[in-house]
Design a protein around this motif. Structure first.
Motif, mmCIF file in Angstrom:
data_model
loop_
_atom_site.group_PDB
_atom_site.id
_atom_site.type_symbol
_atom_site.label_atom_id
_atom_site.label_comp_id
_atom_site.label_asym_id
_atom_site.label_seq_id
_atom_site.Cartn_x
_atom_site.Cartn_y
_atom_site.Cartn_z
ATOM 1 N N MET A 69 0.884 -1.156 0.000
ATOM 2 C CA MET A 69 0.000 0.000 0.000
ATOM 3 C C MET A 69 0.923 1.207 0.000
ATOM 4 S SD MET A 69 -3.108 1.339 0.090
ATOM 5 C CE MET A 69 -4.355 0.321 0.824
ATOM 6 N N LEU A 70 0.939 1.922 -1.131
ATOM 7 C CA LEU A 70 1.765 3.125 -1.211
ATOM 8 C C LEU A 70 1.032 4.274 -0.543
ATOM 9 C CD1 LEU A 70 3.225 3.169 -4.848
ATOM 10 C CD2 LEU A 70 4.341 2.473 -2.729
ATOM 11 N N CYS A 82 -2.474 4.065 -2.838
ATOM 12 C CA CYS A 82 -2.905 3.053 -3.790
ATOM 13 C C CYS A 82 -2.352 1.701 -3.378
ATOM 14 C CB CYS A 82 -2.501 3.387 -5.216
ATOM 15 S SG CYS A 82 -0.733 3.364 -5.524
ATOM 16 N N GLN A 83 -3.068 0.673 -3.769
ATOM 17 C CA GLN A 83 -2.697 -0.712 -3.530
ATOM 18 C C GLN A 83 -1.986 -1.254 -4.755
ATOM 19 O OE1 GLN A 83 -6.182 -3.135 -3.679
ATOM 20 N NE2 GLN A 83 -5.088 -5.049 -3.396
ATOM 21 N N LEU A 84 -0.918 -1.978 -4.535
ATOM 22 C CA LEU A 84 -0.249 -2.748 -5.577
ATOM 23 C C LEU A 84 -0.164 -4.181 -5.093
ATOM 24 C CD1 LEU A 84 2.707 -0.339 -6.404
ATOM 25 C CD2 LEU A 84 0.659 -0.758 -7.775
ATOM 26 N N ALA A 91 0.645 -6.934 -12.129
ATOM 27 C CA ALA A 91 0.328 -6.355 -10.820
ATOM 28 C C ALA A 91 -1.099 -5.839 -10.882
ATOM 29 C CB ALA A 91 1.289 -5.224 -10.477
ATOM 30 N N TYR A 92 -1.778 -5.878 -9.739
ATOM 31 C CA TYR A 92 -3.121 -5.330 -9.626
ATOM 32 C C TYR A 92 -3.022 -3.983 -8.926
ATOM 33 C CZ TYR A 92 -7.957 -4.632 -8.439
ATOM 34 O OH TYR A 92 -9.213 -4.080 -8.317
ATOM 35 N N PHE A 93 -3.739 -2.999 -9.454
ATOM 36 C CA PHE A 93 -3.771 -1.639 -8.923
ATOM 37 C C PHE A 93 -5.164 -1.398 -8.355
ATOM 38 C CE2 PHE A 93 -4.706 2.886 -9.709
ATOM 39 C CZ PHE A 93 -3.626 3.487 -9.080
ATOM 40 N N GLY A 94 -5.247 -0.980 -7.095
ATOM 41 C CA GLY A 94 -6.547 -0.727 -6.485
ATOM 42 C C GLY A 94 -6.440 0.240 -5.327
ATOM 43 N N MET A 95 -7.562 0.434 -4.646
ATOM 44 C CA MET A 95 -7.667 1.342 -3.501
ATOM 45 C C MET A 95 -6.984 2.677 -3.771
ATOM 46 S SD MET A 95 -7.520 -0.753 0.035
ATOM 47 C CE MET A 95 -8.284 -2.357 0.202
ATOM 48 N N PHE A 96 -7.129 3.173 -4.980
ATOM 49 C CA PHE A 96 -6.507 4.430 -5.394
ATOM 50 C C PHE A 96 -7.366 5.575 -4.874
ATOM 51 C CE2 PHE A 96 -5.440 7.102 -9.410
ATOM 52 C CZ PHE A 96 -4.446 7.787 -8.734
ATOM 53 N N ALA A 97 -6.762 6.428 -4.087
ATOM 54 C CA ALA A 97 -7.502 7.562 -3.533
ATOM 55 C C ALA A 97 -6.611 8.792 -3.470
ATOM 56 C CB ALA A 97 -8.020 7.225 -2.135
ATOM 57 N N ARG A 126 4.852 -7.261 -16.391
ATOM 58 C CA ARG A 126 4.705 -6.710 -17.740
ATOM 59 C C ARG A 126 3.449 -5.889 -17.909
ATOM 60 N NH1 ARG A 126 7.080 -11.150 -21.738
ATOM 61 N NH2 ARG A 126 8.596 -12.014 -20.323
ATOM 62 N N GLU A 127 2.471 -6.103 -17.011
ATOM 63 C CA GLU A 127 1.194 -5.400 -17.139
ATOM 64 C C GLU A 127 0.692 -4.952 -15.778
ATOM 65 O OE1 GLU A 127 -1.089 -7.510 -20.882
ATOM 66 O OE2 GLU A 127 -1.464 -8.313 -18.885
ATOM 67 N N MET A 128 -0.123 -3.899 -15.815
ATOM 68 C CA MET A 128 -0.876 -3.457 -14.650
ATOM 69 C C MET A 128 -2.339 -3.722 -14.965
ATOM 70 S SD MET A 128 -0.458 -1.926 -11.621
ATOM 71 C CE MET A 128 0.695 -0.563 -11.537
ATOM 72 N N HIS A 129 -3.040 -4.343 -14.040
ATOM 73 C CA HIS A 129 -4.472 -4.612 -14.172
ATOM 74 C C HIS A 129 -5.226 -3.839 -13.106
ATOM 75 C CE1 HIS A 129 -4.148 -8.825 -16.261
ATOM 76 N NE2 HIS A 129 -3.296 -7.949 -16.776
ATOM 77 N N MET A 130 -6.440 -3.477 -13.423
ATOM 78 C CA MET A 130 -7.340 -2.869 -12.448
ATOM 79 C C MET A 130 -8.760 -3.162 -12.873
ATOM 80 S SD MET A 130 -7.494 1.195 -13.374
ATOM 81 C CE MET A 130 -5.749 1.447 -13.473
ATOM 82 N N THR A 131 -9.679 -3.067 -11.929
ATOM 83 C CA THR A 131 -11.095 -3.170 -12.270
ATOM 84 C C THR A 131 -11.768 -1.868 -11.887
ATOM 85 O OG1 THR A 131 -11.554 -4.260 -10.147
ATOM 86 C CG2 THR A 131 -11.224 -5.687 -12.067
ATOM 87 N N VAL A 132 -12.669 -1.425 -12.766
ATOM 88 C CA VAL A 132 -13.389 -0.168 -12.581
ATOM 89 C C VAL A 132 -14.866 -0.450 -12.827
ATOM 90 C CG1 VAL A 132 -13.644 2.213 -13.423
ATOM 91 C CG2 VAL A 132 -11.387 1.155 -13.363
ATOM 92 N N ILE A 133 -15.725 0.154 -12.044
ATOM 93 C CA ILE A 133 -17.160 0.013 -12.283
ATOM 94 C C ILE A 133 -17.446 0.503 -13.695
ATOM 95 C CG2 ILE A 133 -19.461 0.796 -11.600
ATOM 96 C CD1 ILE A 133 -18.415 0.942 -8.718
#
Length: 182
Positions: A69-70, A82-84, A91-97, A126-133
């Motif tokens: 958690m950065l 943000c979460q990595l 890598a998964y990117f989330g909890m970005f605020a 090699r990639e960053m993934h995230m999910t967005v509504i």
């Protein structure tokens, strides 16, 4: 006399500690839910009520050996996070605020770029993934301008699990966005 405001110090980044969890929960909640979130443009208040996260969810990220958690600070004040999470080849990117009053200032772009750099450097992904509504067209467009692409791969919203909020619509789902990191 020059009355222009002095420029803010550049942000600093560090990994979160368990002592940061309450402040991180407050930041994430303020960026997405309730009236405070309406100051910024990332609010989900019209789509979801209730909580966005909780101390257990943030603690799981902070304490997991496969995630980071950065914490983003400016002059010692928490301004973003943000979460990595390392997931094999990506890598998964989330909890970005970002603090609502700082949204639109360019800070989000800086944080996202640092998250991409850190994930690539830490895990050689090699990639960053995230999910967005998927209903968040403005947010998806923001990520597309930063090199993310829509995949069309959808995941259902966890209706009935109030840990993720109380939906105000019956058509919510998450879309996977992906960016090549090289």
């Amino acid at each position: 006399m020059d009355t222009a405001a002095a420029p803010s110090a550049p942000p600093t980044f560090r990994d979160a500690a368990e002592a940061d969890i309450p402040a991180l929960v407050g930041l994430i909640e303020s960026a997405y839910r309730g009236d405070a979130s309406r100051v910024g443009w990332t609010t989900e208040a019209d789509l979801l009520q209730g909580q966005r996260t909780d101390p257990d969810g943030v603690a799981a990220v902070v304490t997991s050996p496969d995630s980071r958690m950065l914490v983003v600070e400016r002059d010692g004040v928490l301004v973003g996070c943000c979460q990595l999470e390392h997931r094999g080849e990506h890598a998964y990117f989330g909890m970005f605020a970002i603090r609502p009053e700082l949204q639109g200032s360019g800070l989000g772009r800086v944080v996202l770029a640092e998250a991409e750099r850190a994930a690539h450097e830490s895990w050689a992904v090699r990639e960053m993934h995230m999910t967005v509504i998927s209903a968040r067209d403005d947010l998806i467009a923001w990520y597309e301008r930063r090199g993310y692409r829509r995949t069309g791969r959808m995941t259902p919203f966890p209706y009935g699990d109030e840990r993720f909020g109380i939906p105000q619509r019956d058509d919510l789902q998450f879309e996977l966005l992906v960016k090549d990191l090289g």
